[in-house]
Every structure is written in C-alpha cells, then in structure tokens.
Scaffold this motif. Structure first.
Motif, PDB file in Angstrom:
ATOM      1  N   SER A 257       4.340  -5.056 -94.860  1.00  0.00           N
ATOM      2  CA  SER A 257       5.320  -5.699 -95.740  1.00  0.00           C
ATOM      3  C   SER A 257       6.691  -5.067 -95.494  1.00  0.00           C
ATOM      4  O   SER A 257       6.810  -4.014 -94.856  1.00  0.00           O
ATOM      5  CB  SER A 257       4.915  -5.537 -97.210  1.00  0.00           C
ATOM      6  OG  SER A 257       4.684  -4.186 -97.523  1.00  0.00           O
ATOM      7  N   TYR A 258       7.747  -5.724 -95.991  1.00  0.00           N
ATOM      8  CA  TYR A 258       9.087  -5.216 -95.722  1.00  0.00           C
ATOM      9  C   TYR A 258      10.069  -5.645 -96.804  1.00  0.00           C
ATOM     10  O   TYR A 258       9.808  -6.561 -97.594  1.00  0.00           O
ATOM     11  CB  TYR A 258       9.591  -5.674 -94.347  1.00  0.00           C
ATOM     12  CG  TYR A 258       9.741  -7.171 -94.181  1.00  0.00           C
ATOM     13  CD1 TYR A 258      10.962  -7.802 -94.449  1.00  0.00           C
ATOM     14  CD2 TYR A 258       8.681  -7.969 -93.755  1.00  0.00           C
ATOM     15  CE1 TYR A 258      11.124  -9.167 -94.294  1.00  0.00           C
ATOM     16  CE2 TYR A 258       8.828  -9.340 -93.599  1.00  0.00           C
ATOM     17  CZ  TYR A 258      10.044  -9.931 -93.872  1.00  0.00           C
ATOM     18  OH  TYR A 258      10.197 -11.300 -93.722  1.00  0.00           O
ATOM     19  N   ASN A 273       9.173  -8.934 -99.137  1.00  0.00           N
ATOM     20  CA  ASN A 273       8.291  -9.860 -98.424  1.00  0.00           C
ATOM     21  C   ASN A 273       6.965  -9.195 -98.094  1.00  0.00           C
ATOM     22  O   ASN A 273       6.916  -8.016 -97.730  1.00  0.00           O
ATOM     23  CB  ASN A 273       8.950 -10.321 -97.112  1.00  0.00           C
ATOM     24  CG  ASN A 273      10.116 -11.250 -97.364  1.00  0.00           C
ATOM     25  OD1 ASN A 273       9.958 -12.443 -97.537  1.00  0.00           O
ATOM     26  ND2 ASN A 273      11.317 -10.672 -97.397  1.00  0.00           N
ATOM     27  N   SER A 274       5.896  -9.972 -98.189  1.00  0.00           N
ATOM     28  CA  SER A 274       4.562  -9.436 -97.897  1.00  0.00           C
ATOM     29  C   SER A 274       4.353  -9.237 -96.409  1.00  0.00           C
ATOM     30  O   SER A 274       3.571  -8.384 -95.993  1.00  0.00           O
ATOM     31  CB  SER A 274       3.475 -10.364 -98.447  1.00  0.00           C
ATOM     32  OG  SER A 274       3.616 -11.664 -97.901  1.00  0.00           O
ATOM     33  N   ASN A 277       1.048  -8.013 -94.472  1.00  0.00           N
ATOM     34  CA  ASN A 277       0.180  -7.219 -95.330  1.00  0.00           C
ATOM     35  C   ASN A 277      -0.929  -8.089 -95.909  1.00  0.00           C
ATOM     36  O   ASN A 277      -0.694  -8.993 -96.712  1.00  0.00           O
ATOM     37  CB  ASN A 277       1.004  -6.604 -96.476  1.00  0.00           C
ATOM     38  CG  ASN A 277       0.229  -5.529 -97.214  1.00  0.00           C
ATOM     39  OD1 ASN A 277      -0.964  -5.636 -97.435  1.00  0.00           O
ATOM     40  ND2 ASN A 277       0.934  -4.463 -97.586  1.00  0.00           N
ATOM     41  N   ILE A 290       2.410  -4.219-103.401  1.00  0.00           N
ATOM     42  CA  ILE A 290       3.573  -4.276-102.508  1.00  0.00           C
ATOM     43  C   ILE A 290       4.861  -4.042-103.302  1.00  0.00           C
ATOM     44  O   ILE A 290       5.763  -3.331-102.845  1.00  0.00           O
ATOM     45  CB  ILE A 290       3.621  -5.630-101.777  1.00  0.00           C
ATOM     46  CG1 ILE A 290       2.436  -5.753-100.823  1.00  0.00           C
ATOM     47  CG2 ILE A 290       4.940  -5.794-101.016  1.00  0.00           C
ATOM     48  CD1 ILE A 290       2.288  -7.133-100.217  1.00  0.00           C
TER      49      ILE A 290
END
Length: 441
Positions: A257-258, A273-274, A277, A290
C-alpha cells in the motif's frame, strides 16, 4: 536525539535523527533571507489602512507592521500612527520574523533579537519578559540580576531559572557583543541552523564539520563532535537517500500500500491507497490496518517535509470503530509534533481534516521552482559532490546556467572552472586536464 550539521561554502543543512531514523531536516543558503536574518532596508511606501510600511532591499519587499517599529516600542503601550513611525526613503535595520510564501512578503521587525541558552537579548526591547514556565518567585529573583540600559530588553528562557547570576551575566555580555557586531555591519544571520535546532529540540549530541558552528554550540553546553578529515561525514552521507525520497510524491508502506502526497498552493491533499496489499481478506479490516499504518507515515512526512497549513487526507473506507481509532491516534500524534497541530476529524464526505502550524517554506517550495529543481537543490547536490571528490582531484569543470556563475566555489581546496550548460560536475582531474577539457568544449 542527535543532530548532524553539514556546511559547505554556500549552504548549511541540519538533520535531526533518532538512532538511524530521520526526524527533521532543513537546508538553506547561508546568506538567504530566512527567519532571524538581520538586514538593512529602505522604506518604500506606507500603507495607513494596513498600519504598516513596505520596505525594499532593492531585490526583496518586506512587510513591517506598526507594532514592530522602534517608535511603537518607545511609546508602549500606546501605538503611534504608521505615518509617525516611518518615513519614505529612510533606511531601517530589521529582522525577518516570518518567511513570505505563496507571493506574500517577508514579515520583519525593528525589535531585533539575539538568542542564547538562558536569555534572548533585545538591544531595543525596553522590557524584561519571562517564560511562562517560570514561577513568580523565580521571575522576581531574575528581575534583579541585570542592570540594563533604558533601551535594552531581555527574555528569560525556562533554563534561566537554574542558571547562576554569573552565567547569566556572561551570556548577556556575549550577546551584547554579537549585537554590536551585527548592528555595526548593518546585517547578518542571528543564528545558524544548528543553533535553531538545538534550541527547538532536546538534542543530546551534535556531529558537524564547521569550526564556527562548533564554537557557537559549545557555548550552549551541547556535546559536540567535529569532523576533521577530508570529504563528507559518513553520518551525513547515510542520510542522503532518505532526504532524496522526500521529493517524491509516493510514500510506500509495508505490504504494497502507499500514500500519495500532493501539495498545492492552498492546501496539501493526501490519498491513501491499498495498492497491491492483499494481506487481509476482509476488506473492512484490511482498510483499517492500512489506514493506521498510513497515519504514522503521514504525520512523519508532514514533519520531514515541513508541510503546514490545511491538510486533507482521503483514508480508505474502513469501519466506524476504525475511524474512531484514527481520530484518537491522530490527536495523540499531533500533540507530539513540535509544531501546533489542530485535528478536526472526518467530514460528511469521509475526508479527514487537520491543520499544521506553518513555519517557513516546505521542502517542496525550497527545492523546486516552476516544476524544476531550484537553485538551492542544484547547488546542494553539486557542493556535496565537490566535498566528496575534492580529495581526489585538483580541478573540476562544473556546468551551470550563466545566471548562476556568481557563486563562490573557493572553499573546496581545488579549482572550479565554470561553463554554460545543465548543472553537473562535467569533468575532474588535474588543473591542466580540466583546462584542456574546457578548451575542447
């Protein structure tokens, strides 16, 4: 916490670390206008409705409120009209108190100050002030320590309560001397970046490469270790990668994720954002996991990038309990931030709102200009490269735009030849080899 301070002929960089983790970083030209800079400027125009005067250095416009003029200090608590305190064409010695951003002018004051470990000295302050953490008994005792001139003023820091009268008087004498030197020279830097960091944070030790910085910090009773060898400090080199990542929009989290960080003029928008992940099958639980990881990353990045003002975070759509935990944890982390953080929570659209105290320009504002690397970013990279390579060569060929050729490059114990082009170290070797390279190109 430890401070790593690196200084080149034109740039200083301060990096605060906890173990191997970077907490805060700031970089600036040594002679640039920043908070604490003292300079002489002429009054360009008076604005009665704002109760202020606009000053100019010839290149930069400054904003001087009426309450920050010497006339207002002399008449305190009465405030004169701006027309009585400022005359167009007069030159004034002022100090920057707030950096101008997004088109705003730098805010300045005539009540210039010089900071020490125990006190802040105001040559024209006219009053004795005290830290709110000092009790009334201590304030009364400190009020009798100094025999000040009528125009002088002093602010007693919290640490002054534990200092002896002798230590306080020695520091006052030192600050008086520094003030006389700066006022006579009609300008200069009040503090180096390393001094500012030591005053703001509980710094236990400092590693640096500069003799002047060592002398100043020694007076603040900080454990200082100075790098004497050639080249850069290995402690600073290790942090280069982490600092370079601060210019990227994407911050990756564990599991794929990020967080996406977008700074615009009016606010900072952050999107969680996932990504890739897929660690948890339950989407609600996955989103909560997350989001909590992103929360820590966001608060860390706000501090590292010196982002202030309004911040909007678009977390993943999680559970109600997850949102409540995010709000509670955000308030806890905000309370630990050295800057004031106001946490407002989730809106009806599910966006998370907070604001962070703005202090100077963000890293993006300092390191980019019209979407390209700024002069500070370019010179920082080139000067660090010269520090690293100088022991291996006696001459360098550096390509720069012609408008940047006025830089000083004589602090590396080598000869630097400048030619027009994109910023880069184009060639290095013996001086003769460098001269031949220039003649061929």
């Amino acid at each position: 916490m430890r401070l790593i301070y690196e200084r080149t002929p034109s740039i200083e960089r301060a990096m605060l670390v906890d173990g191997e983790r970077l907490l805060e970083v700031e970089e600036r030209f040594i002679d640039q206008l920043s908070i604490g800079t003292i300079l002489e400027a002429a009054i360009e125009r008076i604005h009665p409705s704002l109760g202020a005067a606009f000053l100019t250095t010839g290149e930069t416009t400054l904003f001087l409120p009426i309450a920050e003029t010497l006339k207002a200090l002399e008449a305190y608590p009465d405030v004169p009209a701006i027309g009585q305190a400022a005359v167009v064409g007069e030159k004034r010695l002022v100090q920057v108190t707030k950096e101008g951003i997004n088109g705003k002018h730098h805010k300045v004051t005539e009540n210039i100050r010089f900071g020490g470990r125990y006190i802040v000295y105001f040559p024209y302050g006219r009053r004795q002030l005290y830290s709110r953490k000092l009790d009334f008994v201590t304030q009364d005792r400190l009020s009798k320590v100094f025999d000040l001139e009528e125009a002088e003023g002093v602010l007693f820091r919290t640490e002054s309560g534990q200092a002896s009268p002798k230590d306080l008087q020695e520091e006052l004498d030192l600050l008086r001397t520094r003030a006389t030197d700066v006022i006579t020279a009609r300008g200069g830097q009040d503090e180096l970046l390393c001094e500012q960091f030591v005053r703001r944070h509980a710094v236990e030790s400092v590693m640096l490469n500069d003799k002047e910085a060592q002398d100043r910090l020694t007076r603040l009773e900080v454990n200082v270790e100075r790098h004497i060898g050639k080249g850069r400090m290995k402690e600073a080199v290790r942090l280069d990668g982490a600092i370079e990542k601060l210019g990227q929009r994407v911050v990756w989290l564990e599991g794929g994720s990020y967080v996406l960080i977008e700074q615009v003029e009016t606010m900072t928008v952050i999107d969680v954002n996932s990504g890739k992940n897929v660690a948890v099958k339950d989407k609600g639980r996955a989103a909560d996991t997350i989001n909590e990881a992103a929360l820590y990353a966001v608060m860390e990045q706000l501090r590292l990038r010196n982002i202030g003002g309004m911040v909007i975070i678009d977390f993943l759509r999680g559970s109600k309990d997850g949102q409540a935990r995010l709000l509670k944890k955000m308030k806890e982390l905000g309370a630990r931030d050295p800057r004031r953080v106001e946490v407002y929570g989730f809106t009806r659209m599910g966006l998370f709102e907070l604001s962070r105290e703005r202090t100077g320009r963000s890293m993006q504002d300092r390191m980019t200009y019209n979407g390209n690397p700024s002069k500070l970013a370019v010179f920082s990279q080139l000067e660090r490269a010269l520090m690293e390579l100088a022991p291996q060569a006696e001459g360098f060929v550096v390509t720069l735009p012609s408008k940047w050729h006025d830089a000083s490059w004589d602090g590396f114990d080598c000869t630097v030849l400048l030619v027009d082009g994109e910023p880069d170290v184009a060639f290095y070797g013996t001086l003769e080899e460098c001269q031949n390279f220039v003649s061929r190109h």
